[in-house]
Design a protein around this motif. Structure first.
Motif, PDB file in Angstrom:
ATOM      1  N   THR A 409      74.511  69.501  52.987  1.00 45.90           N
ATOM      2  CA  THR A 409      75.085  70.113  54.190  1.00 45.90           C
ATOM      3  C   THR A 409      76.002  71.261  53.790  1.00 45.90           C
ATOM      4  OG1 THR A 409      77.008  68.647  54.205  1.00 45.90           O
ATOM      5  CG2 THR A 409      75.035  67.884  55.368  1.00 45.90           C
ATOM      6  N   LYS A 410      76.448  72.028  54.765  1.00 44.96           N
ATOM      7  CA  LYS A 410      77.277  73.209  54.475  1.00 44.96           C
ATOM      8  C   LYS A 410      78.710  72.853  54.110  1.00 44.96           C
ATOM      9  CE  LYS A 410      74.618  76.320  57.461  1.00 44.96           C
ATOM     10  NZ  LYS A 410      74.626  77.109  58.691  1.00 44.96           N
ATOM     11  N   ARG A 539      72.246  72.389  55.496  1.00 42.71           N
ATOM     12  CA  ARG A 539      71.839  73.709  55.002  1.00 42.71           C
ATOM     13  C   ARG A 539      70.392  73.983  55.416  1.00 42.71           C
ATOM     14  NH1 ARG A 539      74.961  75.737  50.437  1.00 42.71           N
ATOM     15  NH2 ARG A 539      76.525  74.207  49.812  1.00 42.71           N
ATOM     16  N   SER A 542      67.897  72.978  52.622  1.00 48.72           N
ATOM     17  CA  SER A 542      67.847  71.624  52.033  1.00 48.72           C
ATOM     18  C   SER A 542      66.459  70.999  52.112  1.00 48.72           C
ATOM     19  CB  SER A 542      68.869  70.711  52.716  1.00 48.72           C
ATOM     20  OG  SER A 542      70.172  71.146  52.428  1.00 48.72           O
ATOM     21  N   ASP A 645      74.003  77.812  45.784  1.00 52.67           N
ATOM     22  CA  ASP A 645      72.670  77.968  46.372  1.00 52.67           C
ATOM     23  C   ASP A 645      71.753  76.862  45.853  1.00 52.67           C
ATOM     24  OD1 ASP A 645      70.249  78.753  47.335  1.00 52.67           O
ATOM     25  OD2 ASP A 645      70.191  80.702  46.358  1.00 52.67           O
TER      26      ASP A 645
END
Length: 715
Positions: A409-410, A539, A542, A645
């Motif tokens: 996740t972010k 994300r 992902s 990233d």
């Protein structure tokens, strides 16, 4: 340091070295430096062309220790580096070219005057002396010290060829060896170029404003706190924080990101990145040797010097292999004439050919060239691999565990739902009370609620909250306008209401959790006023990353999280991991990683390098997200994805596997070609020039095979 010197306190100095021709020569130099007066220990990093000296030694002493290779030494932080000598090709290889011409003239003389003519012999002798002068200089010294390396074997072979009158083949051996050495040096230089290119990306000076004046200053004279002015199109020389201006900055050199990143006031800036648009004023936060790019270069060079398991095997094997070849060569030369009355000349010649073909140079270079190339290529793509051992282990991974927050996740939660059950308190008023309470909380999700209030321009900071307290693991409470409010989990409100939580509330909580959201109930001790749901956004990449890893053959992907099971399951199903472990404490993650290792052997843990430190350390390969600017990630992880990233992960696995395959191919090929050439001894077909061609060909092929790793792209 060695076992004997571990307890000794001594000065440690690192120097750059120019002129290594082979791994064997680097080992000899290391041994020579250790014997210098004042030196306690020394460690040579062949991949990075560096020597670390424990103790005291002058540059003059170090160059004396490397005189056999005419090595040049400078301090590690010398900004100027080695002076580049742009020699014409003819001058650079004049001895080899002259030797080759003399051999050619020798053949012409032979065709005119016949074999064994004095002119032909003199031409071949001259070729041997001119082409092999540097070889013999080292070879004779090694012979006297009984050090049997590649040059010793070659020297013995050429002397033997001269004794039995094989002047032609002796001369060809010298020339082919000189060509082989030049090619090996060129190949290692090519592999090291990836790090040199990193060194050159940051400018050597910058425009600095001091005391109201602007001046160009060398980077090693810039102080922390100086204001650096960066114009559009210029590279940034130092790490710092933007104090004025707005621009798009290309960070590809550091993080591997292809898209420029927007930078404005209070944003971090890295040395070596490119300012593309606006004028920036940057406050310098680190000295030149502490910048992110300097740390990356240092860590990559250290990584290139670390011996991978396969390299450790090769080094140990070569240690016993070379003396064994000397014994085999001696037996080949002596046994047939003594026991079977065979020709001494024929079998001494065969013994010399065994010496030449037995040179372990292809075997010794097979691993370092692949490791150096792969680690350098990874660094250029924003991936920091901290050693050959991790490169090999990443290629053998069977399972990968992911932390949820900030990895899949972010890591930036947002408010997704706000449902009220009572109308007596207005929506804005209730939200301001919730924000005022969360403002005093240390809960990770509090920032999402405060952001929501700020976006809707709802004031909360001035609201008086009395008797605020945190209810460990359940929620928070506080008194606003003489009413005691609670914000927390369903468990908290079940306790407050003696298990009489309204079924509608329970149903709404369940629905939100199944959607992957964290639901918090807001109310008093007797009634529920609202539910506020917060979610950490997954994300966008992902799902694609997990799919690519499964396509690469990774058997198990696991998401580890402290979040509740319903939320974790929803996110796990969305991204496509094979297993989800929820409601875990840090020590639970550690135990789960240990269990995975016992089941799968090679296991990676991907996390942020801070909260997941124990699990990262327990895994075979610890992979940290967002290494750029994060000292903890750079120091604790085995691999750091510099640009935060996740898409770099499949590329890391692919590159590691490719490197592992190439190392295995190189070791198999270099040993296989030796075996085939040695079998030619049985029918007596092995000649000196076939032996040197086999050795040179093997060295060239394993080196070119290693350099193929430069072509592995991040797609």
């Amino acid at each position: 340091m060695t076992e004997e010197t571990k307890g000794i306190e001594c000065q440690k100095t690192v120097y750059r070295v120019q002129g290594f021709t082979c791994a064997g020569c680097a080992a000899t130099f290391e041994k020579n430096v250790r014997h210098l007066k004042g030196v306690v220990d020394a460690k040579v990093n062949f991949g990075a062309s560096k020597v670390t000296v424990f103790g005291e030694a002058t540059i003059k002493d170090l160059e004396k220790a490397g005189a056999f290779e005419s090595l040049k030494v400078i301090p590690e932080n010398d900004q100027e580096g080695f002076a580049e000598k742009k020699e014409p090709f003819v001058l650079k290889y004049l001895n080899v070219i002259t030797a080759a011409l003399l051999v050619l003239l020798g053949y012409v003389s032979q065709s005119i005057y016949g074999e064994g003519h004095v002119l032909s012999v003199l031409l071949f002798v001259a070729s041997i002396v001119i082409g092999g002068f540097s070889l013999f200089k080292v070879g004779f010294k090694n012979l006297l010290r009984l050090q049997f390396d590649m040059k010793t074997l070659m020297t013995v072979a050429v002397i033997g060829a001269a004794i039995i009158g094989e002047w032609t083949e002796g001369a060809i051996v010298v020339i082919l060896f000189a060509i082989s050495e030049a090619l090996e040096r060129f190949s290692m230089d090519k592999a090291r170029q990836s790090i040199r290119s990193l060194m050159d990306i940051a400018p050597k000076e910058a425009l600095i404003r001091r005391d109201g004046q602007e001046m160009m200053i060398k980077v090693d004279e810039i102080e922390v706190g100086d204001i650096m002015i960066v114009k559009p199109g210029q590279k940034i020389a130092m790490d710092g924080v933007v104090r004025k201006g707005h621009s798009a900055v290309n960070q590809a050199a550091i993080t591997g990101e292809s898209v420029p990143v927007e930078k404005s006031v209070d944003d971090d800036i890295f040395a070596g990145t490119l300012n593309e648009e606006g004028l920036l004023e940057v406050e310098v936060t680190k000295r030149v040797n502490d910048t992110t790019i300097a740390k990356i270069i240092h860590l990559v060079e250290e990584a290139q010097g670390e011996r991978a398991p396969s390299q450790a095997f090769v080094d140990k094997f070569a240690k016993y292999y070379t003396p064994a070849i000397m014994v085999v060569a001696a037996l080949v030369a002596i046994v047939p004439p003594l026991l079977f009355q065979a020709s001494w000349e024929v079998w001494v010649y065969q013994g010399l050919a065994v010496l030449v073909v037995g040179c372990p140079c292809a075997l010794v270079i097979s691993t370092p060239v692949a490791i150096v190339t792969a680690i350098g290529n990874a660094a250029k793509n924003g991936i920091l691999v901290k050693g050959g051992v991790y490169l090999e282990e990443a290629g053998a991974l069977k399972a990968i565990a992911f932390d949820k927050t900030g990895t899949l996740t972010k890591g930036k939660p947002v408010v997704t739902d706000f449902t009220r059950y009572q109308d007596q308190t207005g929506e804005k008023e209730l939200l301001s009370i919730i924000a005022a309470l969360e403002y005093r909380s240390q809960h990770p999700l509090a920032s999402a609620i405060m952001t929501k209030a700020e976006q809707e321009k709802i004031p909360y900071m001035d609201i008086a909250v009395e008797e605020f307290s945190s209810i460990t693991g359940k929620g928070i409470k506080g008194i606003v306008d003489q009413t005691e409010f609670y914000i927390g989990s369903p468990f908290l409100f079940n306790e407050l209401m003696n298990g009489d939580l309204p079924s509608k509330v329970e149903e709404d909580v369940r629905t939100l959790q199944e959607q992957g959201k964290t639901a918090m109930i807001v109310g008093t001790s007797s009634e529920v006023l609202a539910i506020i749901a917060v979610a950490d956004e997954v994300r966008e990449t992902s799902q694609e990353v997990i799919k690519k890893l499964h396509d690469l053959g990774i058997k198990k992907t696991i998401m580890l999280t402290g979040d509740n099971k319903r939320t974790a399951k929803a996110i796990g199903e969305h991204v496509g991991v094979t297993d989800v472990q929820a409601e875990l404490m840090p020590e639970d993650k550690l135990e789960y990683i240990k269990r995975l290792r016992s089941e799968y052997g090679n296991v990676a843990m991907v996390g942020d390098g801070v909260n997941d430190a124990p699990a990262l350390a327990a895994s075979t390969v610890g992979i940290a997200m967002g290494g750029a600017g994060t000292d903890t990630a750079l120091e604790t992880a085995d691999v750091a994805l510099m640009g935060d990233d996740l898409t770099k992960l499949p590329y890391t696995v692919k590159l590691s596997r490719k490197a592992l395959n190439i190392i295995k191919q190189n070791i198999t090929f270099s040993l296989g070609i030796k075996l085939v050439a040695l079998l030619l001894v049985i029918p007596g077909w092995l000649t000196l020039w076939i032996a040197i061609l086999a050795d040179m060909g093997a060295t060239l092929l394993v080196t070119l095979n290693g350099l193929r790793l430069l072509r592995v792209k991040d797609k």
